[in-house]
Write a protein that holds these residues in place. Structure first.
Motif, PDB file in Angstrom:
ATOM      1  N   GLN A  60       7.508   8.148   6.880  1.00 18.96           N
ATOM      2  CA  GLN A  60       7.993   7.202   5.868  1.00 18.96           C
ATOM      3  C   GLN A  60       7.818   5.762   6.347  1.00 18.96           C
ATOM      4  O   GLN A  60       7.447   4.889   5.562  1.00 18.96           O
ATOM      5  CB  GLN A  60       9.465   7.473   5.553  1.00 18.96           C
ATOM      6  N   ARG A  61       8.086   5.531   7.620  1.00 12.92           N
ATOM      7  CA  ARG A  61       7.920   4.185   8.183  1.00 12.92           C
ATOM      8  C   ARG A  61       6.459   3.752   8.108  1.00 12.92           C
ATOM      9  O   ARG A  61       6.154   2.616   7.730  1.00 12.92           O
ATOM     10  CB  ARG A  61       8.418   4.175   9.628  1.00 12.92           C
ATOM     11  N   ARG A  62       5.543   4.667   8.473  1.00 13.34           N
ATOM     12  CA  ARG A  62       4.110   4.336   8.396  1.00 13.34           C
ATOM     13  C   ARG A  62       3.691   4.043   6.963  1.00 13.34           C
ATOM     14  O   ARG A  62       2.935   3.103   6.710  1.00 13.34           O
ATOM     15  CB  ARG A  62       3.275   5.492   8.956  1.00 13.34           C
ATOM     16  N   GLU A  63       4.180   4.824   6.017  1.00 11.36           N
ATOM     17  CA  GLU A  63       3.852   4.590   4.611  1.00 11.36           C
ATOM     18  C   GLU A  63       4.381   3.239   4.145  1.00 11.36           C
ATOM     19  O   GLU A  63       3.676   2.486   3.457  1.00 11.36           O
ATOM     20  CB  GLU A  63       4.423   5.723   3.745  1.00 11.36           C
ATOM     21  N   LEU A  64       5.584   2.897   4.535  1.00  7.23           N
ATOM     22  CA  LEU A  64       6.155   1.601   4.167  1.00  7.23           C
ATOM     23  C   LEU A  64       5.357   0.462   4.784  1.00  7.23           C
ATOM     24  O   LEU A  64       5.054  -0.534   4.115  1.00  7.23           O
ATOM     25  CB  LEU A  64       7.619   1.527   4.590  1.00  7.23           C
ATOM     26  N   GLU A  65       4.986   0.611   6.049  1.00  5.84           N
ATOM     27  CA  GLU A  65       4.170  -0.416   6.706  1.00  5.84           C
ATOM     28  C   GLU A  65       2.816  -0.563   6.022  1.00  5.84           C
ATOM     29  O   GLU A  65       2.302  -1.667   5.876  1.00  5.84           O
ATOM     30  CB  GLU A  65       3.991  -0.072   8.184  1.00  5.84           C
ATOM     31  N   ARG A  66       2.221   0.558   5.585  1.00  2.00           N
ATOM     32  CA  ARG A  66       0.944   0.505   4.874  1.00  2.00           C
ATOM     33  C   ARG A  66       1.103  -0.252   3.554  1.00  2.00           C
ATOM     34  O   ARG A  66       0.273  -1.103   3.205  1.00  2.00           O
ATOM     35  CB  ARG A  66       0.423   1.924   4.609  1.00  2.00           C
ATOM     36  N   VAL A  68       3.411  -2.491   2.784  1.00  3.19           N
ATOM     37  CA  VAL A  68       3.665  -3.913   3.066  1.00  3.19           C
ATOM     38  C   VAL A  68       2.354  -4.612   3.419  1.00  3.19           C
ATOM     39  O   VAL A  68       2.086  -5.725   2.940  1.00  3.19           O
ATOM     40  CB  VAL A  68       4.717  -4.066   4.191  1.00  3.19           C
ATOM     41  N   ALA A  69       1.524  -3.963   4.230  1.00  2.00           N
ATOM     42  CA  ALA A  69       0.232  -4.561   4.587  1.00  2.00           C
ATOM     43  C   ALA A  69      -0.646  -4.730   3.352  1.00  2.00           C
ATOM     44  O   ALA A  69      -1.328  -5.757   3.197  1.00  2.00           O
ATOM     45  CB  ALA A  69      -0.472  -3.699   5.628  1.00  2.00           C
ATOM     46  N   GLU A  70      -0.619  -3.741   2.471  1.00  2.00           N
ATOM     47  CA  GLU A  70      -1.414  -3.817   1.242  1.00  2.00           C
ATOM     48  C   GLU A  70      -0.930  -4.958   0.358  1.00  2.00           C
ATOM     49  O   GLU A  70      -1.741  -5.729  -0.186  1.00  2.00           O
ATOM     50  CB  GLU A  70      -1.284  -2.484   0.506  1.00  2.00           C
ATOM     51  N   THR A  72       0.717  -7.648   1.336  1.00  2.00           N
ATOM     52  CA  THR A  72       0.421  -8.901   2.032  1.00  2.00           C
ATOM     53  C   THR A  72      -1.036  -9.284   1.824  1.00  2.00           C
ATOM     54  O   THR A  72      -1.346 -10.460   1.546  1.00  2.00           O
ATOM     55  CB  THR A  72       0.729  -8.765   3.533  1.00  2.00           C
TER      56      THR A  72
END
Length: 91
Positions: A60-66, A68-70, A72
């Motif tokens: 879930q953390r990796r998906e959220l980071e992905r 957020v990066a998208e 941004t």
């Protein structure tokens, strides 16, 4: 009667341990009866559940980071387009 009878060492801590031991036995028996022999909770099962929960949180953390990066990157691209439009002279 002798003061050195079989109940001489019987104290509050001994009774508490006995009651706790019986309670654990009853809970274990009820769990086995309700869930079945193969579904009782064990230390290994608890550890595996914790590992699975950690992996799920990491995913879930990796998906959220992905995401957020998208977002941004999308905002940066929109800002660049807006700045390019504003830099062009109006004819």
């Amino acid at each position: 009667m002798s003061a050195n009878g079989p109940n001489q060492n019987l104290g509050l801590t001994t009774i508490s341990r006995t009651v706790a031991s019986l309670a654990v036995g009853v809970v274990h028996t009820l769990e086995r009866a309700a869930a079945g022999d193969g579904r009782t909770r064990t230390a290994r099962g608890n550890a595996w559940e914790a590992v699975c929960a950690d992996r799920a949180r990491a995913a879930q953390r990796r998906e959220l980071e992905r995401l957020v990066a998208e977002l941004t990157a999308a905002r940066a691209a929109a800002r660049e387009r807006r700045e390019a439009r504003e830099a062009q002279p109006v004819s």
